[in-house]
Scaffold this motif. Structure first.
Motif, PDB file in Angstrom:
ATOM      1  N   ALA A  71       2.866  53.324  71.036  1.00  0.00           N
ATOM      2  CA  ALA A  71       2.490  54.163  69.508  1.00  0.00           C
ATOM      3  C   ALA A  71       2.487  53.794  68.185  1.00  0.00           C
ATOM      4  CB  ALA A  71       3.099  55.557  69.977  1.00  0.00           C
ATOM      5  N   ARG A  72       2.007  53.497  67.600  1.00  0.00           N
ATOM      6  CA  ARG A  72       1.704  53.775  65.898  1.00  0.00           C
ATOM      7  C   ARG A  72       1.837  54.657  64.981  1.00  0.00           C
ATOM      8  NH1 ARG A  72      -2.340  49.289  65.095  1.00  0.00           N
ATOM      9  NH2 ARG A  72      -0.914  48.287  63.296  1.00  0.00           N
ATOM     10  N   TRP A  73       2.633  55.018  64.396  1.00  0.00           N
ATOM     11  CA  TRP A  73       2.337  55.932  63.461  1.00  0.00           C
ATOM     12  C   TRP A  73       1.424  55.396  61.794  1.00  0.00           C
ATOM     13  CZ3 TRP A  73       6.017  54.081  66.664  1.00  0.00           C
ATOM     14  CH2 TRP A  73       6.800  53.144  65.761  1.00  0.00           C
ATOM     15  N   TYR A  74       1.705  55.765  61.667  1.00  0.00           N
ATOM     16  CA  TYR A  74       0.916  56.442  59.894  1.00  0.00           C
ATOM     17  C   TYR A  74       1.745  57.531  59.356  1.00  0.00           C
ATOM     18  CZ  TYR A  74      -1.630  53.356  62.770  1.00  0.00           C
ATOM     19  OH  TYR A  74      -2.646  52.053  63.377  1.00  0.00           O
ATOM     20  N   GLU A  75       1.731  56.780  57.911  1.00  0.00           N
ATOM     21  CA  GLU A  75       2.281  58.381  57.176  1.00  0.00           C
ATOM     22  C   GLU A  75       0.361  59.821  56.589  1.00  0.00           C
ATOM     23  OE1 GLU A  75       2.589  56.734  52.625  1.00  0.00           O
ATOM     24  OE2 GLU A  75       4.568  56.125  53.779  1.00  0.00           O
ATOM     25  N   ASN A  76       1.170  60.827  56.870  1.00  0.00           N
ATOM     26  CA  ASN A  76      -0.159  61.640  57.486  1.00  0.00           C
ATOM     27  C   ASN A  76      -1.074  61.307  55.841  1.00  0.00           C
ATOM     28  OD1 ASN A  76      -0.974  63.849  57.921  1.00  0.00           O
ATOM     29  ND2 ASN A  76       0.486  65.042  57.100  1.00  0.00           N
ATOM     30  N   PHE A  77      -2.338  61.816  56.186  1.00  0.00           N
ATOM     31  CA  PHE A  77      -3.522  61.584  55.687  1.00  0.00           C
ATOM     32  C   PHE A  77      -3.909  60.293  55.057  1.00  0.00           C
ATOM     33  CE2 PHE A  77      -3.086  65.945  55.983  1.00  0.00           C
ATOM     34  CZ  PHE A  77      -4.633  65.584  56.235  1.00  0.00           C
ATOM     35  N   THR A  78      -2.875  58.846  55.309  1.00  0.00           N
ATOM     36  CA  THR A  78      -2.711  57.578  55.225  1.00  0.00           C
ATOM     37  C   THR A  78      -3.649  56.035  55.766  1.00  0.00           C
ATOM     38  OG1 THR A  78      -0.642  56.567  55.016  1.00  0.00           O
ATOM     39  CG2 THR A  78      -1.269  58.072  53.104  1.00  0.00           C
TER      40      THR A  78
ATOM     41  N   ILE B  21       2.484  68.828  66.309  1.00  0.00           N
ATOM     42  CA  ILE B  21       3.969  68.970  66.650  1.00  0.00           C
ATOM     43  C   ILE B  21       5.248  68.624  66.135  1.00  0.00           C
ATOM     44  CG2 ILE B  21       5.939  68.126  68.526  1.00  0.00           C
ATOM     45  CD1 ILE B  21       3.508  66.630  70.198  1.00  0.00           C
ATOM     46  N   PHE B  22       6.232  70.196  66.116  1.00  0.00           N
ATOM     47  CA  PHE B  22       6.811  69.736  65.172  1.00  0.00           C
ATOM     48  C   PHE B  22       8.110  69.728  66.117  1.00  0.00           C
ATOM     49  CE2 PHE B  22       4.485  73.175  62.530  1.00  0.00           C
ATOM     50  CZ  PHE B  22       5.236  73.100  61.177  1.00  0.00           C
ATOM     51  N   ARG B  23       9.479  68.353  65.268  1.00  0.00           N
ATOM     52  CA  ARG B  23      10.350  68.049  65.728  1.00  0.00           C
ATOM     53  C   ARG B  23      11.407  68.410  65.256  1.00  0.00           C
ATOM     54  NH1 ARG B  23       7.545  65.602  70.466  1.00  0.00           N
ATOM     55  NH2 ARG B  23       6.556  63.236  70.031  1.00  0.00           N
ATOM     56  N   THR B  24      11.391  70.068  65.337  1.00  0.00           N
ATOM     57  CA  THR B  24      13.116  70.852  64.526  1.00  0.00           C
ATOM     58  C   THR B  24      14.654  70.633  66.020  1.00  0.00           C
ATOM     59  OG1 THR B  24      10.390  72.278  64.375  1.00  0.00           O
ATOM     60  CG2 THR B  24      13.147  72.931  64.497  1.00  0.00           C
ATOM     61  N   MET B  25      15.288  70.245  64.559  1.00  0.00           N
ATOM     62  CA  MET B  25      16.826  70.370  64.861  1.00  0.00           C
ATOM     63  C   MET B  25      17.613  70.737  63.674  1.00  0.00           C
ATOM     64  SD  MET B  25      16.560  65.921  64.799  1.00  0.00           S
ATOM     65  CE  MET B  25      14.360  65.494  65.639  1.00  0.00           C
TER      66      MET B  25
ATOM     67  N   GLU C 234      -3.740  62.143  72.721  1.00  0.00           N
ATOM     68  CA  GLU C 234      -4.637  62.700  72.366  1.00  0.00           C
ATOM     69  C   GLU C 234      -3.935  61.932  70.751  1.00  0.00           C
ATOM     70  OE1 GLU C 234      -6.386  66.689  70.338  1.00  0.00           O
ATOM     71  OE2 GLU C 234      -4.734  66.759  72.556  1.00  0.00           O
ATOM     72  N   SER C 235      -3.895  61.769  69.737  1.00  0.00           N
ATOM     73  CA  SER C 235      -3.918  61.296  68.380  1.00  0.00           C
ATOM     74  C   SER C 235      -2.856  63.335  68.587  1.00  0.00           C
ATOM     75  CB  SER C 235      -4.280  61.173  67.600  1.00  0.00           C
ATOM     76  OG  SER C 235      -4.948  59.705  67.998  1.00  0.00           O
ATOM     77  N   PHE C 236      -1.824  63.011  67.868  1.00  0.00           N
ATOM     78  CA  PHE C 236      -1.191  63.893  66.709  1.00  0.00           C
ATOM     79  C   PHE C 236      -0.489  63.976  65.791  1.00  0.00           C
ATOM     80  CE2 PHE C 236       1.645  62.250  69.420  1.00  0.00           C
ATOM     81  CZ  PHE C 236       3.379  62.712  69.591  1.00  0.00           C
ATOM     82  N   ARG C 237      -0.553  65.029  64.548  1.00  0.00           N
ATOM     83  CA  ARG C 237       0.765  65.349  63.444  1.00  0.00           C
ATOM     84  C   ARG C 237       1.818  65.826  64.065  1.00  0.00           C
ATOM     85  NH1 ARG C 237      -2.821  64.214  59.750  1.00  0.00           N
ATOM     86  NH2 ARG C 237      -5.315  64.633  59.419  1.00  0.00           N
ATOM     87  N   GLU C 238       2.560  64.787  63.753  1.00  0.00           N
ATOM     88  CA  GLU C 238       3.830  65.194  63.852  1.00  0.00           C
ATOM     89  C   GLU C 238       5.135  65.518  62.796  1.00  0.00           C
ATOM     90  OE1 GLU C 238       6.763  62.802  66.780  1.00  0.00           O
ATOM     91  OE2 GLU C 238       6.837  62.101  65.056  1.00  0.00           O
ATOM     92  N   TYR C 239       5.797  66.248  62.626  1.00  0.00           N
ATOM     93  CA  TYR C 239       6.357  66.871  61.644  1.00  0.00           C
ATOM     94  C   TYR C 239       8.339  66.862  62.019  1.00  0.00           C
ATOM     95  CZ  TYR C 239       2.100  68.369  60.016  1.00  0.00           C
ATOM     96  OH  TYR C 239       0.883  69.007  59.455  1.00  0.00           O
ATOM     97  N   VAL C 240       8.713  65.763  61.227  1.00  0.00           N
ATOM     98  CA  VAL C 240      10.391  66.712  61.742  1.00  0.00           C
ATOM     99  C   VAL C 240      11.007  66.490  60.220  1.00  0.00           C
ATOM    100  CG1 VAL C 240      12.472  64.773  61.955  1.00  0.00           C
ATOM    101  CG2 VAL C 240      10.331  63.440  62.526  1.00  0.00           C
ATOM    102  N   LEU C 241      11.412  68.030  61.000  1.00  0.00           N
ATOM    103  CA  LEU C 241      12.079  69.000  60.612  1.00  0.00           C
ATOM    104  C   LEU C 241      13.826  69.229  60.563  1.00  0.00           C
ATOM    105  CD1 LEU C 241      11.669  71.842  58.536  1.00  0.00           C
ATOM    106  CD2 LEU C 241      11.049  72.846  60.159  1.00  0.00           C
TER     107      LEU C 241
END
Length: 234
Positions: free
Chosen positions: A20-27, A132-136, A45-52
């Motif tokens: 995997a590679r990860w990029y800042e959202n919208f950059t 995907i929300f990563r919630t903890m 499939e690529s996805f937007r990930e939010y760590v909450l």
């Protein structure tokens, strides 16, 4: 030390798919520490990930250095110790009290036009994006919490195709975490409230924010009303 978590000493390790590679959202900037990111990997499939991070029991001071006690305000009864402390997401909180000082109309308390955007994270996506929300929850108050994202649902068990679809994730407490993948992705353009399932004290204390789905083009294909209208016009 147990009390360190109440002051913000916590973090998370998110394990992404192999390669995997990860990029800042919208950059296009690579950033392995972004709280919201775009994740790409071979074969998925690529996805937007939010760590909450859901924070409960924060020792929060106002600008004058006074201890904030939302649960005890205007109450003649002794408040249970497990209901004390302030609430927030990712080191941020948007208390009703602060917004109502600027404009006392309670029915406008969530309005960004009136008060501006909240201090809590503004998650951003385009219609139909995989999200995907990563919630903890890092702090150890024994009260279970919950999370809902207005206008969206997800599978209770993400890897089970026969799992029931839910609009609210309950049972959030220390030691567990949830991967909430929005069914059909982000909905039509607009602002959607994400918040605790408990209005009493939690949301009032600032445990809410905005999931902002931005307009990418005139035509948006999604699971809500605008998508159905477009299907009828085809």
């Amino acid at each position: 030390m147990r009390n360190h978590r109440y002051h913000g000493l916590f973090g998370a390790v998110v394990v992404e798919p192999a390669g995997a590679r990860w990029y800042e959202n919208f950059t296009k900037k690579e950033n392995p520490f972004a709280e919201q990111a775009v994740i790409t990997a071979p074969g998925i499939e690529s996805f937007r990930e939010y760590v909450l991070f859901i924070q409960n029991g924060i020792r929060l001071l106002d600008k004058d250095g006074n201890l904030v006690q939302t649960a005890a305000a205007d109450s003649e009864e002794i408040v249970d110790a497990e209901d004390t402390g302030e609430k927030g997401y990712n080191y941020h909180s948007e208390r009703f009290a602060n917004r109502l000082q600027r404009d006392p109309r309670i029915w406008k308390v969530f309005s960004s036009k009136v008060h501006g955007d909240p201090a809590t994270p503004i998650w951003k996506a385009y219609p139909g994006d995989r999200v995907i929300f990563r919630t903890m929850m890092p702090a150890d108050k024994p009260r279970n919490l919950s999370l809902t994202v207005h206008g969206h649902v997800w599978r209770e068990q993400p890897k089970d195709a026969f799992s029931r679809v839910i609009p609210l994730q309950g049972g959030i407490s220390v030691g567990n975490r949830f991967d909430m993948e929005l069914q059909c992705g982000a909905a039509c353009p607009g602002d959607y409230l994400y918040r605790s399932g408990s209005f009493a004290w939690d949301v009032e204390s600032g445990m809410w924010g905005i999931f902002r789905v931005m307009r990418q083009s005139i035509v948006c294909r999604c699971k809500t009303a605008c998508g159905k209208i477009l299907d009828c016009m085809k």
